[in-house]
Motif scaffolding. Structure first.
Motif, PDB file in Angstrom:
ATOM      1  N   ALA A  69     -48.125   0.999 -13.443  1.00  0.00           N
ATOM      2  CA  ALA A  69     -47.923   1.512 -12.085  1.00  0.00           C
ATOM      3  C   ALA A  69     -47.071   2.776 -12.093  1.00  0.00           C
ATOM      4  O   ALA A  69     -47.370   3.751 -11.390  1.00  0.00           O
ATOM      5  N   ILE A  70     -46.011   2.783 -12.907  1.00  0.00           N
ATOM      6  CA  ILE A  70     -45.118   3.949 -12.976  1.00  0.00           C
ATOM      7  C   ILE A  70     -45.833   5.126 -13.620  1.00  0.00           C
ATOM      8  O   ILE A  70     -45.785   6.259 -13.115  1.00  0.00           O
ATOM      9  N   HIS A  71     -46.505   4.886 -14.738  1.00  0.00           N
ATOM     10  CA  HIS A  71     -47.219   5.975 -15.412  1.00  0.00           C
ATOM     11  C   HIS A  71     -48.299   6.565 -14.506  1.00  0.00           C
ATOM     12  O   HIS A  71     -48.450   7.793 -14.407  1.00  0.00           O
ATOM     13  N   LEU A  72     -49.047   5.691 -13.844  1.00  0.00           N
ATOM     14  CA  LEU A  72     -50.110   6.155 -12.959  1.00  0.00           C
ATOM     15  C   LEU A  72     -49.533   6.971 -11.805  1.00  0.00           C
ATOM     16  O   LEU A  72     -50.052   8.051 -11.466  1.00  0.00           O
ATOM     17  N   ALA A  73     -48.457   6.469 -11.229  1.00  0.00           N
ATOM     18  CA  ALA A  73     -47.802   7.183 -10.127  1.00  0.00           C
ATOM     19  C   ALA A  73     -47.262   8.534 -10.586  1.00  0.00           C
ATOM     20  O   ALA A  73     -47.341   9.531  -9.848  1.00  0.00           O
ATOM     21  N   ASP A  74     -46.725   8.579 -11.798  1.00  0.00           N
ATOM     22  CA  ASP A  74     -46.215   9.851 -12.337  1.00  0.00           C
ATOM     23  C   ASP A  74     -47.317  10.905 -12.398  1.00  0.00           C
ATOM     24  O   ASP A  74     -47.123  12.056 -12.003  1.00  0.00           O
ATOM     25  N   VAL A  75     -48.472  10.510 -12.924  1.00  0.00           N
ATOM     26  CA  VAL A  75     -49.584  11.458 -13.049  1.00  0.00           C
ATOM     27  C   VAL A  75     -50.128  11.844 -11.682  1.00  0.00           C
ATOM     28  O   VAL A  75     -50.351  13.025 -11.392  1.00  0.00           O
TER      29      VAL A  75
ATOM     30  N   MET B 177     -44.926   6.914  -6.423  1.00  0.00           N
ATOM     31  CA  MET B 177     -45.880   7.929  -5.987  1.00  0.00           C
ATOM     32  C   MET B 177     -45.439   8.434  -4.610  1.00  0.00           C
ATOM     33  O   MET B 177     -45.975   8.046  -3.565  1.00  0.00           O
ATOM     34  N   THR B 178     -44.460   9.319  -4.619  1.00  0.00           N
ATOM     35  CA  THR B 178     -43.816   9.749  -3.370  1.00  0.00           C
ATOM     36  C   THR B 178     -44.535  10.901  -2.678  1.00  0.00           C
ATOM     37  O   THR B 178     -44.179  11.260  -1.558  1.00  0.00           O
TER      38      THR B 178
END
Length: 384
Positions: free
Chosen positions: A136-142, A305-306
């Protein structure tokens, strides 16, 4: 291809971490639907593995369907570019990319030794919540760092051109959103138990119209860079961490697509373990963990994912979750009646029928689903 790959590895031994004098060996691995995959490796004098890398080679057709289904060999170049992008934006999110050779349509990347496929682990009842939060974090980062709201329209247009990926987008259009929702769609196949319930798809105008709406959204909403084929079979896990791979479907599209596709695969695991009668209590407890996993996936993703478009973030999130529900519904149905099924539900007719119901309900109700709790209540028929 073995000799060609070994020759290339010797020529580029420094980039790949081999020594010039190494005796490099090759072993084909994997059962990918699209490409050839092999491991290049060296042993010490005692036969212990010293160094290994993975090589992936694209054929001029879809491997699982045969030469009658041509597909551009350039897809490996796009995948390599996507690996580089993911690795740069969110280090540790994917295997480290080493090099790409256009002449042999092959890319070389890190061998994730010690990692296992997440789908296999979940099927066997192994699970760590850190796997879900990692992805979730990696996906949101990209997604965040390539989002329209962050990089602007001009940069996003350039990114979309780089990852135009026409053949892979066409495959998604056909095999996720089109053929499964046609009564006689190309290469559709299903179990006898599902065949008895196909009218729940084809006789329901709300289901088919929502699938069409999700296709339009996938093709037209240019929002951020996507993995493009994110499911538990395209995630590798170790004791605590998770890394995505198989990014050959990378393209620019709606952020909700990646989240919805992965969430659908969590739903598969819920119904798989709910239907296992042996050690039923143990499997039910695991199924309940999948509910928590679904909530964790969406909540952690949204926490990181802001980026958003529109007047306010709350409305953006409501619309995103509604889209997630629609994409999850499409993924569930296409894995039951389309060309590419999942192993989670093989030989489990009751679970298949339950999953079909979940996919139908999500497509029927996507327009009024705005929270992950409501999404899971509708998909899993949970009580409030």
């Amino acid at each position: 291809m073995d000799i060609i790959w070994i020759t290339k590895a010797k020529q580029c031994h420094q980039e790949l971490g081999f020594n010039e004098a190494d005796e490099i060996r090759c072993e084909e691995i994997g059962d990918g639907n699209l490409n050839d995959v092999a491991q290049l490796y060296t042993h010490d004098d005692e036969g212990n593995l010293v160094r290994s890398v993975i090589v992936k080679h694209s054929l001029p057709y879809i491997k699982c369907l045969g030469p009658g289904f041509p597909c551009s060999e350039a897809r490996t170049a796009v995948e390599y570019q996507a690996l580089v992008k993911f690795h740069t934006l969110s280090p540790g999110s994917v295997p480290t990319p080493y090099l790409y050779d256009q002449g042999i349509h092959s890319m070389f990347m890190e061998d994730l030794r010690g990692y296992k496929v997440m789908r296999t682990e979940l099927m066997e009842g192994a699970f760590k919540m850190s796997w879900v939060s990692d992805v979730a974090i990696h996906l949101a980062d990209v997604h965040r760092q390539t989002h329209l709201a962050v990089i602007g329209q001009e940069a996003l247009t350039t990114l979309a051109k780089q990852f135009e990926n026409i053949d892979m987008v066409t495959l998604t259009k056909q095999y996720v959103f089109t053929f499964p929702f046609l009564c006689e769609g190309t290469n559709n196949r299903c179990s006898q138990e599902i065949a008895e319930h196909l009218d729940r798809i084809y006789a329901d105008e709300q289901v088919t119209s929502t699938a069409n709406r999700m296709l339009k959204l996938f093709l037209e909403k240019k929002e951020c860079l996507l993995h493009g084929d994110l499911h538990t079979g395209s995630i590798m896990v170790d004791a605590d961490h998770a890394r995505m791979f198989d990014v050959e479907f990378a393209c620019v599209g709606p952020a909700s697509f990646d989240v919805g596709m992965l969430l659908a695969n969590v739903i598969f695991e819920y119904y798989r373990h709910m239907s296992i009668e042996t050690n039923n209590d143990e499997h039910r407890q695991f199924a309940y963990l999948m509910i928590d996993a679904g909530k964790e996936l969406v909540s952690v993703y949204l926490e990181h994912m802001t980026a958003f478009t529109g007047l306010d973030r709350a409305t953006y999130i409501e619309n995103l979750v509604s889209e997630v529900a629609g994409f999850a519904g499409c993924e569930i149905i296409r894995r039951l009646v389309g060309a590419a099924h999942v192993t989670d539900l093989e030989g489990m007719p009751a679970a298949q029928v339950d999953c079909l119901g979940a996919g139908v309900r999500l497509l029927q109700a996507a327009h009024r689903i705005h929270t992950v709790d409501r999404l899971l209540v509708i998909a899993l028929m949970l009580a409030y």
